[in-house]
Design an enzyme around this catalytic site. Structure first.
Site, PDB file in Angstrom:
ATOM      1  N   LEU A  35       0.838  -1.205   0.000  1.00  0.00           N
ATOM      2  CA  LEU A  35       0.000   0.000   0.000  1.00  0.00           C
ATOM      3  C   LEU A  35       0.872   1.254   0.000  1.00  0.00           C
ATOM      4  O   LEU A  35       0.766   2.108   0.886  1.00  0.00           O
ATOM      5  CB  LEU A  35      -1.001  -0.008   1.171  1.00  0.00           C
ATOM      6  CG  LEU A  35      -1.979  -1.184   1.184  1.00  0.00           C
ATOM      7  CD1 LEU A  35      -2.945  -1.080   2.358  1.00  0.00           C
ATOM      8  CD2 LEU A  35      -2.770  -1.272  -0.122  1.00  0.00           C
ATOM      9  N   THR A 121       7.279  -5.665 -18.598  1.00  0.00           N
ATOM     10  CA  THR A 121       6.900  -4.582 -19.498  1.00  0.00           C
ATOM     11  C   THR A 121       7.640  -4.670 -20.836  1.00  0.00           C
ATOM     12  O   THR A 121       8.762  -5.187 -20.887  1.00  0.00           O
ATOM     13  CB  THR A 121       7.223  -3.227 -18.825  1.00  0.00           C
ATOM     14  OG1 THR A 121       7.081  -2.175 -19.773  1.00  0.00           O
ATOM     15  CG2 THR A 121       8.658  -3.189 -18.297  1.00  0.00           C
ATOM     16  N   ASP A 122       7.028  -4.118 -21.869  1.00  0.00           N
ATOM     17  CA  ASP A 122       7.711  -4.053 -23.171  1.00  0.00           C
ATOM     18  C   ASP A 122       8.902  -3.089 -23.141  1.00  0.00           C
ATOM     19  O   ASP A 122       9.759  -3.122 -24.030  1.00  0.00           O
ATOM     20  CB  ASP A 122       6.732  -3.657 -24.287  1.00  0.00           C
ATOM     21  CG  ASP A 122       6.044  -2.317 -24.086  1.00  0.00           C
ATOM     22  OD1 ASP A 122       6.269  -1.664 -23.039  1.00  0.00           O
ATOM     23  OD2 ASP A 122       5.265  -1.913 -24.975  1.00  0.00           O
ATOM     24  N   GLU A 123       8.949  -2.235 -22.103  1.00  0.00           N
ATOM     25  CA  GLU A 123      10.022  -1.232 -22.047  1.00  0.00           C
ATOM     26  C   GLU A 123      11.401  -1.847 -21.864  1.00  0.00           C
ATOM     27  O   GLU A 123      12.409  -1.160 -22.031  1.00  0.00           O
ATOM     28  CB  GLU A 123       9.754  -0.231 -20.917  1.00  0.00           C
ATOM     29  CG  GLU A 123       8.516   0.584 -21.150  1.00  0.00           C
ATOM     30  CD  GLU A 123       8.397   1.760 -20.193  1.00  0.00           C
ATOM     31  OE1 GLU A 123       9.398   2.119 -19.557  1.00  0.00           O
ATOM     32  OE2 GLU A 123       7.293   2.305 -20.092  1.00  0.00           O
ATOM     33  N   TYR A 148      13.418   2.879 -14.212  1.00  0.00           N
ATOM     34  CA  TYR A 148      12.285   1.943 -14.107  1.00  0.00           C
ATOM     35  C   TYR A 148      12.493   0.743 -15.023  1.00  0.00           C
ATOM     36  O   TYR A 148      12.456  -0.411 -14.584  1.00  0.00           O
ATOM     37  CB  TYR A 148      10.964   2.660 -14.453  1.00  0.00           C
ATOM     38  CG  TYR A 148       9.849   1.678 -14.784  1.00  0.00           C
ATOM     39  CD1 TYR A 148       9.320   0.848 -13.802  1.00  0.00           C
ATOM     40  CD2 TYR A 148       9.359   1.550 -16.090  1.00  0.00           C
ATOM     41  CE1 TYR A 148       8.322  -0.090 -14.104  1.00  0.00           C
ATOM     42  CE2 TYR A 148       8.375   0.636 -16.400  1.00  0.00           C
ATOM     43  CZ  TYR A 148       7.856  -0.177 -15.400  1.00  0.00           C
ATOM     44  OH  TYR A 148       6.884  -1.103 -15.700  1.00  0.00           O
ATOM     45  N   LYS A 152      13.167  -3.313 -14.220  1.00  0.00           N
ATOM     46  CA  LYS A 152      12.281  -4.402 -14.679  1.00  0.00           C
ATOM     47  C   LYS A 152      13.076  -5.409 -15.526  1.00  0.00           C
ATOM     48  O   LYS A 152      12.882  -6.626 -15.407  1.00  0.00           O
ATOM     49  CB  LYS A 152      11.108  -3.837 -15.500  1.00  0.00           C
ATOM     50  CG  LYS A 152      10.103  -3.018 -14.710  1.00  0.00           C
ATOM     51  CD  LYS A 152       9.356  -3.795 -13.642  1.00  0.00           C
ATOM     52  CE  LYS A 152       8.436  -4.859 -14.209  1.00  0.00           C
ATOM     53  NZ  LYS A 152       7.609  -5.499 -13.141  1.00  0.00           N
ATOM     54  N   GLY A 273      15.282  11.353 -21.799  1.00  0.00           N
ATOM     55  CA  GLY A 273      15.458   9.980 -22.295  1.00  0.00           C
ATOM     56  C   GLY A 273      14.178   9.345 -22.813  1.00  0.00           C
ATOM     57  O   GLY A 273      14.110   8.121 -22.965  1.00  0.00           O
TER      58      GLY A 273
END
Ligand code: NAD
Ligand code: DAU
Length: 332
Positions: A35, A121-123, A148, A152, A273
């Site tokens: 949370l 993620t696709d990132e 980030y 990942k 970026g």
């Protein structure tokens, strides 16, 4: 029937997954969620008490994670620090939650031989040029741009190593940009909807030519359920619904759907970026697992999302001022 441990189940995609899974299966669910500012217990309101419980805690807490994993049949790991702009302000929680938290879960599923699905993620693949005919495939090398996406990418690599070295029964999915109800107002679409409700002009970073590959959150979660049922251990599945749109077009669609002039937005500072384009080739998911998106009409999904934010101001209002203050500090 299985007992699922869902991390990050009070966040956007995780809470929609819990609703989706409890409606469509007879599984029981424990949500483990810290949370943070992004987790909202109101997103889990109304779920059946005999099939659902919320455990408030940190995925980095090895003892807590071990105890919860020991009584689960499968773990679905959504918990993360998820917002690129925040990762540019302060990367530390991203490294901790996304890397150390994933390590903590992997050690627990290894100890108890529990099936694990990793949400990513696709990132992790970096970005594409606007005119590149290629889309992301599972074979593409990782090339993340931000704190980030690099955290990942690192978490995905931990999963792959735990599969190969320790025989952990894991799958990974890398999805494109989700939209739908219960998304934090820091993100692009809810920020613009709630700005318009508040009489603030929508804010487009830079030129707004950046492209995202939009998918409805329920289509993402249907794919996750399908991978849990039938995905091959060790496999990576890319999830996307052929939803490429540039940001300018999305902002114009939101304005028009809310009865405003399509040009009534402003350009603000670009994201450092800033990735130019994401695009997913979901052939493996479609061919192997027979998944197909249901929400093929973006305009209809967007209108339903706008209606949700109009009807649920109590849900998002407490977060709005802090988000706008943080954006204003960056000139965004
Ligand atoms: P979100 O920020 O809305 O929710 C994250 C949830 O994780 C929150 O409930 C938060 O309280 C919880 N959390 C954060 N740190 C925690 C910790 N240390 N311990 C326990 N709980 C913690 O995120 P989201 O947009 O729902 O994304 C969920 C997952 O999906 C993430 O792994 C993200 O990388 C991935 N993903 C998101 C998108 C997208 O478009 N939003 C697309 C592809 C993949
Ligand atoms: O591609 C999947 C990723 O999608 C997920 O891994 C991330 O968790 C999720 O946050 C999302 O990342 P993005 O950075 O693409 O999403 P965001 O909503 O922050 O921004 C979407 C696009 O809109 C991006 O090009 C930046 C732009 N933008 C964003 C905001 C908040 C604006 O132009 N104006 C804004 O106010």
């Amino acid at each position: 029937m299985a007992h699922l441990l869902v991390t990050g189940g009070a966040g956007f995609i995780g809470s929609n997954f819990v609703h989706h899974a409890l409606e469509r299966t007879d599984h029981t669910v424990t949500v483990l969620d810290k949370l943070t500012y992004a987790g909202n217990p109101a997103s889990l309101a109304g779920l059946p008490a005999d099939r659902f419980e919320l455990a408030t805690g940190d995925i980095c807490d090895r003892g807590l994670v071990d105890a919860l994993v020991s009584r689960a049949d499968a773990v679905v790991h959504f918990a993360a620090e998820s917002h690129n702009d925040n990762s540019l302000n302060d990367p530390e929680p991203f490294v901790r939650t996304n890397l150390v938290g994933t390590f903590s879960l992997l050690e627990a599923v290894r100890a108890h031989d529990v099936r694990y699905h990793h949400i990513s993620t696709d990132e992790v693949y970096g970005d594409l040029e606007l005119d590149d005919p290629e889309r992301f495939t599972p074979e593409r090398p990782y090339n993340p741009s931000s704190p980030y996406s690099s955290s990942k990418a690192g978490s995905d690599l931990l999963v792959r190593a735990w599969v190969r070295s320790f025989g952990v029964r894991a799958t990974i999915s890398n999805c494109s940009n989700n939209y739908g109800p219960r998304q934090h107002v820091e993100k692009f679409i809810p920020r613009q909807i709630t700005n318009i409700i508040d009489g603030i002009r929508p804010k487009l970073y830079g030129t707004g030519l950046n492209v995202r590959d939009w998918i409805h959150v329920d289509d993402h979660n249907a794919a996750v359920l399908r991978i849990l049922e039938a995905g091959r251990i060790g496999q990576t599945y890319l999830i996307g619904a052929d939803g490429e749109l540039d940001n300018r077009t999305v902002i114009e669609k939101i304005l028009v759907a809310m009865g405003r002039d399509a040009g009534d937005y402003e350009h603000v500072n670009d994201r450092p970026g800033h990735d130019m384009r994401y695009a997913i080739d979901a052939t493996r998911l479609r061919a192997e697992l027979g998944w197909e998106p249901v929400y093929r009409d973006f305009d209809a999904g967007l209108t339903a999302t706008i209606d949700w934010y109009r009807a649920n101001e109590d849900w998002w209002r407490p977060q709005k001022a802090a988000v706008e203050a943080s954006c204003a500090a960056r000139g965004q």
